[in-house]
Scaffold this active site. Structure first.
Site, short mmCIF file in Angstrom:
data_model
loop_
_atom_site.label_atom_id
_atom_site.label_comp_id
_atom_site.label_asym_id
_atom_site.label_seq_id
_atom_site.Cartn_x
_atom_site.Cartn_y
_atom_site.Cartn_z
N TYR A 54 31.86 -15.58 8.08
CA TYR A 54 31.34 -15.13 6.80
C TYR A 54 29.85 -14.80 6.91
O TYR A 54 29.09 -15.04 5.94
CB TYR A 54 31.60 -16.19 5.72
CG TYR A 54 33.05 -16.28 5.29
CD1 TYR A 54 33.77 -15.15 4.91
CD2 TYR A 54 33.71 -17.50 5.23
CE1 TYR A 54 35.09 -15.23 4.50
CE2 TYR A 54 35.04 -17.60 4.82
CZ TYR A 54 35.72 -16.46 4.46
OH TYR A 54 37.03 -16.53 4.04
N ARG A 90 45.34 -4.82 4.58
CA ARG A 90 44.41 -4.91 3.43
C ARG A 90 45.10 -4.47 2.13
O ARG A 90 44.89 -5.05 1.07
CB ARG A 90 43.16 -4.04 3.66
CG ARG A 90 42.18 -4.58 4.66
CD ARG A 90 41.40 -5.79 4.16
NE ARG A 90 40.38 -5.47 3.17
CZ ARG A 90 39.45 -6.34 2.78
NH1 ARG A 90 39.41 -7.57 3.28
NH2 ARG A 90 38.56 -6.01 1.88
N THR A 96 39.69 -8.80 -3.79
CA THR A 96 39.20 -10.17 -3.57
C THR A 96 39.51 -11.13 -4.72
O THR A 96 39.98 -12.24 -4.49
CB THR A 96 37.66 -10.12 -3.34
OG1 THR A 96 37.37 -9.15 -2.34
CG2 THR A 96 37.14 -11.47 -2.89
N ARG A 107 47.53 -11.31 -3.09
CA ARG A 107 46.58 -11.96 -4.00
C ARG A 107 47.00 -11.73 -5.46
O ARG A 107 46.87 -12.62 -6.30
CB ARG A 107 45.17 -11.45 -3.75
CG ARG A 107 44.57 -11.98 -2.44
CD ARG A 107 43.30 -11.25 -2.07
NE ARG A 107 42.55 -11.88 -1.00
CZ ARG A 107 41.49 -11.33 -0.42
NH1 ARG A 107 41.06 -10.13 -0.81
NH2 ARG A 107 40.85 -11.95 0.55
N ASN A 117 42.03 -17.37 -2.79
CA ASN A 117 42.75 -16.10 -2.91
C ASN A 117 43.75 -15.89 -1.76
O ASN A 117 43.99 -14.78 -1.32
CB ASN A 117 41.78 -14.92 -3.07
CG ASN A 117 40.83 -14.77 -1.89
OD1 ASN A 117 40.94 -15.51 -0.91
ND2 ASN A 117 39.93 -13.81 -1.96
N HIS A 120 42.83 -14.22 4.08
CA HIS A 120 41.77 -13.33 4.56
C HIS A 120 42.44 -12.24 5.39
O HIS A 120 43.39 -12.52 6.11
CB HIS A 120 40.78 -14.09 5.46
CG HIS A 120 39.94 -13.17 6.29
ND1 HIS A 120 38.81 -12.55 5.78
CD2 HIS A 120 40.09 -12.71 7.57
CE1 HIS A 120 38.30 -11.76 6.72
NE2 HIS A 120 39.04 -11.85 7.81
N GLU A 131 37.11 -10.34 15.05
CA GLU A 131 37.72 -11.55 14.48
C GLU A 131 38.87 -12.05 15.33
O GLU A 131 39.06 -13.26 15.50
CB GLU A 131 38.19 -11.25 13.04
CG GLU A 131 37.01 -11.05 12.10
CD GLU A 131 37.39 -10.65 10.69
OE1 GLU A 131 38.61 -10.53 10.39
OE2 GLU A 131 36.48 -10.46 9.87
P1 TYD Z 1 34.61 -10.78 0.87
O1 TYD Z 1 34.42 -10.52 2.33
O2 TYD Z 1 33.63 -10.18 -0.12
O3 TYD Z 1 36.07 -10.38 0.34
P2 TYD Z 1 37.49 -10.19 1.07
O4 TYD Z 1 38.01 -11.58 1.42
O5 TYD Z 1 38.36 -9.54 0.01
O6 TYD Z 1 37.29 -9.31 2.28
O7 TYD Z 1 34.54 -12.37 0.62
C1 TYD Z 1 35.07 -13.27 1.54
C2 TYD Z 1 35.61 -14.47 0.79
O8 TYD Z 1 34.54 -15.16 0.17
C3 TYD Z 1 36.58 -14.14 -0.32
O9 TYD Z 1 37.88 -13.92 0.14
C4 TYD Z 1 36.46 -15.35 -1.20
C5 TYD Z 1 35.02 -15.76 -1.04
N1 TYD Z 1 34.17 -15.32 -2.17
C6 TYD Z 1 33.84 -16.24 -3.17
O10 TYD Z 1 34.26 -17.42 -3.12
N2 TYD Z 1 33.08 -15.82 -4.23
C7 TYD Z 1 32.63 -14.54 -4.32
O11 TYD Z 1 31.93 -14.21 -5.32
C8 TYD Z 1 32.97 -13.60 -3.28
C9 TYD Z 1 32.51 -12.18 -3.36
C10 TYD Z 1 33.74 -14.04 -2.25
#
Ligand code: TYD
Length: 164
Positions: A54, A90, A96, A107, A117, A120, A131
């Protein structure tokens, strides 16, 4: 038009999915789509790997909360293969924030939260490559010939230039 090739992508089945007994259903959805599992294992993430994974979020105020959530329970990491697998996974995953994600997506069907959610999924070919290398040793990824692939794809699909 560009050639469409087999790709590999990373999925993490998150702690909320495991705690809710949804792991099997999530794996099933990817399998039913026609994606091939080429690696799968349960692991416990730590702060070091989460800070890498992250990296784009480490400065966000919610990062410590995600890191705690993602390291408190084990997760299942999965490598999936298919034509344009990164985008396909995706699309299956959905956006998200679970309560805004389209019905029919993982999701959208199973979550209400932004953090909890369910999965990933790598968001680009380049990130998928990084990754997969982060979570799997080369010998944990398998090249295997799925007998069903002849039914999943048209003959030669992905080998020639698509004209769509
Ligand atoms: P992100 O990479 O923005 O989304 P995705 O998983 O859809 O590629 O964010 C990574 C993870 O971080 C997301 O799945 C859940 C967490 N997250 C939060 O807890 N709060 C937030 O406001 C955001 C943007 C993400």
């Amino acid at each position: 038009m560009a050639k469409k090739r087999q790709e590999r992508t990373l999925v993490i089945i998150k702690p909320d999915a495991l705690n809710r007994g949804l792991a099997g259903e999530i794996i099933h959805r990817f399998e039913r789509k026609g994606l091939k599992i080429v690696g799968i294992k349960m692991i416990q993430l730590d702060d070091i790997i989460l800070a890498e994974h992250y990296a784009h979020l480490v400065d966000q105020p919610f990062f410590p909360r995600i890191a705690k959530f993602m390291s408190e329970w084990p997760v299942i990491v999965m490598a999936l293969e298919g034509l344009e697998a990164v985008n396909s996974v995706r699309l299956l995953t959905g956006e998200t924030l679970g309560r805004h994600a389209d019905a029919g997506t993982i999701r959208g069907d199973y979550s209400m939260s932004v953090q909890a959610n369910i999965v990933h999924a790598s968001d680009s070919i380049e990130n998928a490559r990084k990754e997969l290398a982060r979570f799997f040793k080369p010998e944990e990824l398998f090249d295997w010939n799925c007998l069903d692939s002849q039914a999943i794809y048209a003959e030669g699909e992905g080998e020639e230039d698509d004209d769509e």
